[in-house]
Design a protein around this motif. Structure first.
Motif, short mmCIF file in Angstrom:
data_model
loop_
_atom_site.label_atom_id
_atom_site.label_comp_id
_atom_site.label_asym_id
_atom_site.label_seq_id
_atom_site.Cartn_x
_atom_site.Cartn_y
_atom_site.Cartn_z
N PHE A 70 0.96 -11.08 1.40
CA PHE A 70 0.51 -9.73 1.08
C PHE A 70 0.37 -9.50 -0.42
CE2 PHE A 70 2.24 -9.44 5.31
CZ PHE A 70 1.24 -8.73 5.96
N ASP A 71 0.42 -10.57 -1.20
CA ASP A 71 0.31 -10.43 -2.65
C ASP A 71 -0.97 -9.73 -3.08
OD1 ASP A 71 2.76 -11.65 -2.93
OD2 ASP A 71 1.97 -13.56 -3.66
N ALA A 72 -2.04 -9.91 -2.33
CA ALA A 72 -3.34 -9.36 -2.72
C ALA A 72 -3.57 -7.93 -2.22
CB ALA A 72 -4.45 -10.26 -2.21
N VAL A 73 -2.69 -7.40 -1.40
CA VAL A 73 -2.94 -6.08 -0.81
C VAL A 73 -3.06 -5.00 -1.87
CG1 VAL A 73 -2.00 -4.25 0.66
CG2 VAL A 73 -1.96 -6.61 1.43
N ILE A 74 -2.09 -4.90 -2.75
CA ILE A 74 -2.11 -3.82 -3.75
C ILE A 74 -3.31 -3.95 -4.68
CG2 ILE A 74 -0.88 -2.86 -5.76
CD1 ILE A 74 1.69 -3.15 -4.04
N PRO A 75 -3.55 -5.13 -5.28
CA PRO A 75 -4.75 -5.23 -6.12
C PRO A 75 -6.04 -4.92 -5.35
CG PRO A 75 -3.34 -7.13 -6.48
CD PRO A 75 -2.75 -6.36 -5.34
N ASN A 76 -6.13 -5.36 -4.10
CA ASN A 76 -7.34 -5.09 -3.32
C ASN A 76 -7.53 -3.61 -3.04
OD1 ASN A 76 -8.09 -7.77 -3.24
ND2 ASN A 76 -7.25 -8.13 -1.21
N VAL A 77 -6.46 -2.92 -2.68
CA VAL A 77 -6.56 -1.48 -2.41
C VAL A 77 -6.94 -0.74 -3.68
CG1 VAL A 77 -5.29 0.60 -1.73
CG2 VAL A 77 -5.01 -1.51 -0.42
N VAL A 78 -6.31 -1.11 -4.80
CA VAL A 78 -6.63 -0.45 -6.07
C VAL A 78 -8.09 -0.71 -6.45
CG1 VAL A 78 -6.12 -0.40 -8.55
CG2 VAL A 78 -4.24 -0.48 -6.91
N GLU A 79 -8.54 -1.96 -6.33
CA GLU A 79 -9.92 -2.30 -6.67
C GLU A 79 -10.91 -1.59 -5.75
OE1 GLU A 79 -10.50 -6.55 -6.91
OE2 GLU A 79 -8.71 -6.76 -8.17
N GLN A 80 -10.61 -1.55 -4.46
CA GLN A 80 -11.50 -0.87 -3.52
C GLN A 80 -11.57 0.63 -3.82
OE1 GLN A 80 -10.13 -1.80 0.42
NE2 GLN A 80 -10.85 -3.91 0.33
N THR A 81 -10.44 1.19 -4.17
CA THR A 81 -10.42 2.62 -4.48
C THR A 81 -11.25 2.91 -5.72
OG1 THR A 81 -8.22 2.81 -3.48
CG2 THR A 81 -8.92 4.60 -4.94
N ALA A 82 -11.04 2.11 -6.78
CA ALA A 82 -11.82 2.29 -8.00
C ALA A 82 -13.30 2.06 -7.73
CB ALA A 82 -11.31 1.36 -9.09
N TYR A 107 1.38 -0.83 -10.17
CA TYR A 107 1.86 -0.66 -8.80
C TYR A 107 2.32 -1.95 -8.13
CZ TYR A 107 0.65 4.24 -8.70
OH TYR A 107 0.63 5.59 -8.94
N GLU A 108 2.28 -3.06 -8.83
CA GLU A 108 2.67 -4.34 -8.25
C GLU A 108 4.08 -4.31 -7.68
OE1 GLU A 108 2.67 -7.92 -6.65
OE2 GLU A 108 0.92 -6.85 -7.37
N SER A 109 4.96 -3.56 -8.30
CA SER A 109 6.35 -3.51 -7.83
C SER A 109 6.46 -2.93 -6.42
CB SER A 109 7.21 -2.70 -8.80
OG SER A 109 6.75 -1.35 -8.84
N ARG A 110 5.45 -2.24 -5.97
CA ARG A 110 5.49 -1.64 -4.63
C ARG A 110 5.22 -2.64 -3.52
NH1 ARG A 110 3.24 4.17 -4.25
NH2 ARG A 110 4.21 3.90 -2.24
N ILE A 114 6.01 -3.45 1.29
CA ILE A 114 5.33 -4.13 2.39
C ILE A 114 6.28 -5.14 3.03
CG2 ILE A 114 3.41 -5.66 3.00
CD1 ILE A 114 1.91 -4.40 0.56
N VAL A 115 6.95 -5.90 2.19
CA VAL A 115 7.90 -6.89 2.69
C VAL A 115 9.03 -6.19 3.44
CG1 VAL A 115 9.49 -8.75 2.06
CG2 VAL A 115 7.29 -8.54 0.88
N GLU A 116 9.47 -5.06 2.95
CA GLU A 116 10.54 -4.31 3.61
C GLU A 116 10.10 -3.83 5.00
OE1 GLU A 116 13.05 -0.17 3.06
OE2 GLU A 116 12.24 -1.14 1.28
N ILE A 117 8.86 -3.38 5.10
CA ILE A 117 8.33 -2.95 6.40
C ILE A 117 8.37 -4.12 7.39
CG2 ILE A 117 6.23 -2.25 7.63
CD1 ILE A 117 5.53 -0.61 5.06
N LEU A 118 7.86 -5.27 6.94
CA LEU A 118 7.88 -6.46 7.80
C LEU A 118 9.29 -6.88 8.15
CD1 LEU A 118 5.16 -8.89 6.41
CD2 LEU A 118 5.25 -7.86 8.66
N ALA A 119 10.16 -6.89 7.15
CA ALA A 119 11.55 -7.32 7.37
C ALA A 119 12.22 -6.43 8.41
CB ALA A 119 12.33 -7.30 6.06
N LYS A 120 11.96 -5.14 8.33
CA LYS A 120 12.59 -4.22 9.29
C LYS A 120 12.08 -4.51 10.71
CE LYS A 120 13.92 0.47 10.23
NZ LYS A 120 13.93 1.86 9.82
N ILE A 121 10.80 -4.81 10.82
CA ILE A 121 10.24 -5.14 12.14
C ILE A 121 10.87 -6.41 12.67
CG2 ILE A 121 8.14 -5.85 13.34
CD1 ILE A 121 6.64 -3.86 11.43
#
Length: 187
Positions: A70-82, A107-110, A114-121
């Motif tokens: 999921f390393d690319a999720v945040i950069p991708n969402v930010v890029e798509q939004t911009a 926002y990379e620290s966030r 994502i990992v926490e969501i997966l870990a909880k599942i």
């Protein structure tokens, strides 16, 4: 070209890209609850996982490579939004790219969310012993080999399935023609 992109994505995200895609598509699907709420709802009826289960689940996500998927999720969402602002403001493309780069870093620290969501599942779905067993596997030579070869396996699988699919499509084309001929139509 599109097939090469699809193969690269399939290999890179190793089956968990679907979740990343859901995260990235949230703005376009505003009528659906945000993924974090979906994840919370999925685990709402289960008992809260223990601290040990959460640690094991986090360790498992690192060991099996899913945490880095999921390393690319945040950069991708930010890029798509911009990028969504470019059509209305084409003269701002350079500034929007700079802003996207700045915000991606900010926002990379966030990503840990994502990992926490997966870990909880994982911690909710697997017992402590099962998590230990899975972790033991992924730390074994066979598990490490699976993680190391996952990208190549997915590429080979994707390529092989594409080839099979093309053959199957030709077979179906012949069968459809044959069945239509029985009905008096030549196509």
């Amino acid at each position: 070209m599109q097939l090469d992109i699809a193969a690269a994505l399939a290999a890179r995200f190793a089956g968990v890209a679907l979740a990343a895609g859901v995260l990235a598509a949230v703005p376009a699907r505003a009528q659906e609850p945000p993924p974090f709420q979906v994840a919370q709802a999925a685990t709402a009826t289960a008992p809260e996982p223990s601290a040990e289960q959460m640690k094991l689940a986090n360790d498992l996500l690192v060991a099996n490579g899913e945490a880095s998927s999921f390393d690319a999720v945040i950069p991708n969402v930010v890029e798509q939004t911009a990028a969504s602002f470019v059509q209305a403001n084409p003269d701002l493309i350079r500034d929007l790219r700079e802003v996207a780069k700045q915000l991606s870093t900010e926002y990379e620290s966030r990503r840990s969310e994502i990992v926490e969501i997966l870990a909880k599942i994982y911690a909710t779905e697997f017992t402590t012993q099962e998590l230990k067993d899975l972790l033991a596997f992924y730390r074994s030579e066979a598990g490490k080999k699976l993680v190391a070869k996952r990208e190549d396996l997915l590429k080979a699988g994707f390529s092989s399935i594409q080839a099979w699919s093309a053959l199957f499509a030709r077979e179906m084309e012949g069968r459809v023609r044959e069945e239509m001929k029985k009905r008096g139509f030549t196509i």
